[in-house]
Design an enzyme around this catalytic site. Structure first.
Site, mmCIF file in Angstrom:
data_model
loop_
_atom_site.group_PDB
_atom_site.id
_atom_site.type_symbol
_atom_site.label_atom_id
_atom_site.label_comp_id
_atom_site.label_asym_id
_atom_site.label_seq_id
_atom_site.Cartn_x
_atom_site.Cartn_y
_atom_site.Cartn_z
ATOM 1 N N ASN A 222 2.415 1.542 4.241
ATOM 2 C CA ASN A 222 2.637 0.279 4.935
ATOM 3 C C ASN A 222 2.265 0.362 6.412
ATOM 4 O O ASN A 222 2.919 -0.204 7.275
ATOM 5 C CB ASN A 222 4.084 -0.192 4.756
ATOM 6 C CG ASN A 222 4.342 -1.647 5.154
ATOM 7 O OD1 ASN A 222 5.428 -1.978 5.596
ATOM 8 N ND2 ASN A 222 3.370 -2.513 5.009
ATOM 9 N N ASP B 206 -8.188 3.191 1.000
ATOM 10 C CA ASP B 206 -7.375 3.614 2.142
ATOM 11 C C ASP B 206 -8.301 4.098 3.256
ATOM 12 O O ASP B 206 -9.037 5.070 3.076
ATOM 13 C CB ASP B 206 -6.432 4.727 1.708
ATOM 14 C CG ASP B 206 -5.393 5.069 2.760
ATOM 15 O OD1 ASP B 206 -5.508 4.595 3.914
ATOM 16 O OD2 ASP B 206 -4.446 5.800 2.421
ATOM 17 N N CYS C 216 0.857 -1.176 0.000
ATOM 18 C CA CYS C 216 0.000 0.000 0.000
ATOM 19 C C CYS C 216 0.895 1.228 0.000
ATOM 20 O O CYS C 216 2.076 1.132 -0.324
ATOM 21 C CB CYS C 216 -0.999 -0.012 1.157
ATOM 22 S SG CYS C 216 -0.324 0.278 2.799
ATOM 23 N N CYS D 57 -1.562 0.657 7.155
ATOM 24 C CA CYS D 57 -2.988 0.305 7.272
ATOM 25 C C CYS D 57 -3.332 -0.936 6.449
ATOM 26 O O CYS D 57 -3.491 -2.023 6.978
ATOM 27 C CB CYS D 57 -3.888 1.469 6.859
ATOM 28 S SG CYS D 57 -3.847 2.893 7.973
ATOM 29 N N ARG D 58 -3.448 -0.753 5.137
ATOM 30 C CA ARG D 58 -3.951 -1.838 4.293
ATOM 31 C C ARG D 58 -2.973 -2.993 4.136
ATOM 32 O O ARG D 58 -3.349 -4.160 4.320
ATOM 33 C CB ARG D 58 -4.322 -1.293 2.909
ATOM 34 C CG ARG D 58 -5.461 -0.291 2.961
ATOM 35 C CD ARG D 58 -5.676 0.386 1.634
ATOM 36 N NE ARG D 58 -4.578 1.307 1.345
ATOM 37 C CZ ARG D 58 -4.422 1.950 0.203
ATOM 38 N NH1 ARG D 58 -5.272 1.755 -0.790
ATOM 39 N NH2 ARG D 58 -3.428 2.798 0.031
ATOM 40 N N SER D 59 -1.737 -2.705 3.761
ATOM 41 C CA SER D 59 -0.804 -3.818 3.515
ATOM 42 C C SER D 59 -0.454 -4.596 4.785
ATOM 43 O O SER D 59 -0.362 -5.825 4.725
ATOM 44 C CB SER D 59 0.441 -3.367 2.754
ATOM 45 O OG SER D 59 1.131 -2.342 3.412
#
Length: 157
Positions: free
Chosen positions: A6, A120, A3, A8-10
């Protein structure tokens, strides 16, 4: 898993796939990692909201630390899974031409959701983090199924 920062999402996708891999008895055969296309948060743990929402579903993200995506990741891993179009463009700019087949969107592996991107959640509320988890759980189950179909065994990011 890739993301922007690095945090939140990933890391969420990293934690979900890592747990699915472990639960499937593949922890010794499949390596999961995550990175960001930008170095905004290098060395930092995942966002506290990501950790809290993930923990409620049984995923521990606390040991992860943000790092930035590098060109060597494309040779080290069989898959580099990005969260959205912006991340895809940034990752493609780093990716050696011979490795471009490894670069995919995580949502390509979804079986229940039709979203083209994992949005996001950083500037939103709790519902955004829950939606990320819904998408990531769906996609990671699809990744695990694809790894099984392909024989697994090499590292995946």
């Amino acid at each position: 898993m890739v993301c922007t920062g690095n945090i939140c999402r990933s890391p969420t996708a990293h934690g979900v796939l890592e747990k699915l891999v472990a639960d499937a008895g593949l922890a010794g055969r499949v390596q999961v990692d995550s990175a960001g296309t930008h170095g905004y948060h290098v060395g930092e743990p995942p966002d506290g909201r990501s950790q809290a929402h993930a923990a409620r579903r049984g995923y521990d993200l606390s040991a992860q630390r943000a790092r930035q995506l590098v060109a060597q990741d494309f040779t080290a891993f069989d898959l580099v899974l990005v969260m959205d179009g912006s991340n895809e463009r940034a990752a493609r700019a780093l990716c050696p031409p011979a490795q471009r087949h490894k670069l995919r969107r995580l949502t390509e592996f979804c079986t229940r959701h039709r979203d083209a991107e994992v949005p996001d959640p950083y500037y939103g509320g709790g519902a955004g983090f829950e939606h990320v988890l819904d998408l990531v759980e769906d996609a990671c189950a699809g990744v695990l199924a694809a790894l099984g179909a392909a024989g697994g065994g090499r590292p995946a990011r």
